[in-house]
Design an enzyme around this catalytic site. Structure first.
Site, PDB file in Angstrom:
ATOM      1  N   SER A 144       0.854  -1.182   0.000  1.00 24.82           N
ATOM      2  CA  SER A 144       0.000   0.000   0.000  1.00 24.82           C
ATOM      3  C   SER A 144       0.883   1.223   0.000  1.00 24.82           C
ATOM      4  O   SER A 144       2.057   1.161   0.411  1.00 24.82           O
ATOM      5  CB  SER A 144      -0.884   0.005   1.264  1.00 24.82           C
ATOM      6  OG  SER A 144      -1.509   1.251   1.456  1.00 24.82           O
ATOM      7  N   TYR A 157      -1.903  -0.751  10.468  1.00 22.72           N
ATOM      8  CA  TYR A 157      -2.039  -1.096   9.054  1.00 22.72           C
ATOM      9  C   TYR A 157      -0.788  -0.664   8.294  1.00 22.72           C
ATOM     10  O   TYR A 157      -0.237  -1.432   7.496  1.00 22.72           O
ATOM     11  CB  TYR A 157      -3.274  -0.421   8.473  1.00 22.72           C
ATOM     12  CG  TYR A 157      -3.473  -0.670   6.997  1.00 22.72           C
ATOM     13  CD1 TYR A 157      -4.021  -1.865   6.544  1.00 22.72           C
ATOM     14  CD2 TYR A 157      -3.106   0.291   6.051  1.00 22.72           C
ATOM     15  CE1 TYR A 157      -4.198  -2.095   5.186  1.00 22.72           C
ATOM     16  CE2 TYR A 157      -3.282   0.067   4.701  1.00 22.72           C
ATOM     17  CZ  TYR A 157      -3.829  -1.131   4.271  1.00 22.72           C
ATOM     18  OH  TYR A 157      -4.002  -1.356   2.927  1.00 22.72           O
TER      19      TYR A 157
END
Length: 253
Positions: A144, A157
């Site tokens: 990501s 995350y």
């Protein structure tokens, strides 16, 4: 650039929806046989049905990527079904954190790290021997843009995606001379079910998400799928150990 995949086999985890489903469909459209893996059986079977409706070949295999026995069984079933594995897209992941670092729970930490990090590690652990046995192949992991920098209120995350990039780069160097390429894609905000749940109920949030990207919109799942196929194809044969941002220019700011 060569994008020839005829007769080869791809495995996609997290393929019940979103980026995983789009990539499974893209592989099938290029003539690959696709092993569709996910914890969500209904969604995974729906992906297989879409592939078959388009004339492709696919098999659904249910798997919890946090459990080594299930990951090992997944690879065994891929070989039993198709006799080989050429490409793996380790895409299964979760995003459940919504607060500052001090507001996170141990349960959230364990869940995010379990799927996003342990799951990728376990999949590569059991994919690489299959690729070695047939003389090479390619792996792409979903990281990501949060793995390329900071992600306020998503620290766990972000840490998990930094870890995915670390796993990717380390594996790429370990197996570079064995003709196994390992790369990661780093999406920004993509129009998935997760995005719609988080943003589209609030138009202002959706506008803010679009404005985060210099191109003025969020990304499409098909755009991530295209990046994955590029990283797998022969045209990317000199590309390994990379974390490819597919982000509408957001990391260039």
């Amino acid at each position: 650039m060569s994008m020839t995949f005829s007769g080869q086999v791809a495995l996609v985890t997290g393929a019940a929806a979103g980026i995983g489903r789009a990539t499974a469909l893209a592989f099938a459209a290029e003539g690959l046989k696709v092993a569709v893996a996910d914890f969500d059986a209904a969604g995974g079977e729906a992906t297989v049905e879409q592939i078959r409706a388009g004339g492709g070949e696919a098999t659904f295999i249910r798997c919890d990527v946090t459990k080594e026995a299930e990951v090992k069984a997944l690879m065994e079933r891929v070989i039993a079904a198709y006799g080989r594995l050429d490409y793996a897209f380790n895409n299964a992941g979760i995003e459940i954190e919504k607060g500052k670092l001090t507001e996170g729970s141990e349960a959230e930490f364990d869940a995010i790290m379990g799927v996003n990090v342990k799951g990728v590690w376990l999949c590569m652990k059991h994919q690489i021997p299959l690729l070695l046995a047939q003389g090479g192949g390619a792996i792409v992991n979903t990281a990501s843009v949060a793995g390329l920098g900071a992600a306020p209120k998503m620290s766990i995350y972000a840490a998990s995606k930094h870890a995915v990039i670390g796993l990717t780069k380390s594996a790429a160097i370990e197996y570079a001379k064995k003709k196994i390429r390992v790369n990661a894609v780093c999406p920004a905000v993509i129009d998935t079910d997760m995005f719609r749940r988080a943003y589209q109920a609030d138009p202002k949030k959706a506008e803010f998400a679009a404005a985060m990207h210099p191109v003025g919109r969020v990304g499409k799942v098909e755009e991530i799928a295209a990046a994955v196929l590029y990283l797998c194809c022969d045209g990317a044969s000199f590309t390994t150990g990379q974390a490819l941002a597919v982000d509408g220019g957001s990391t260039a700011i």
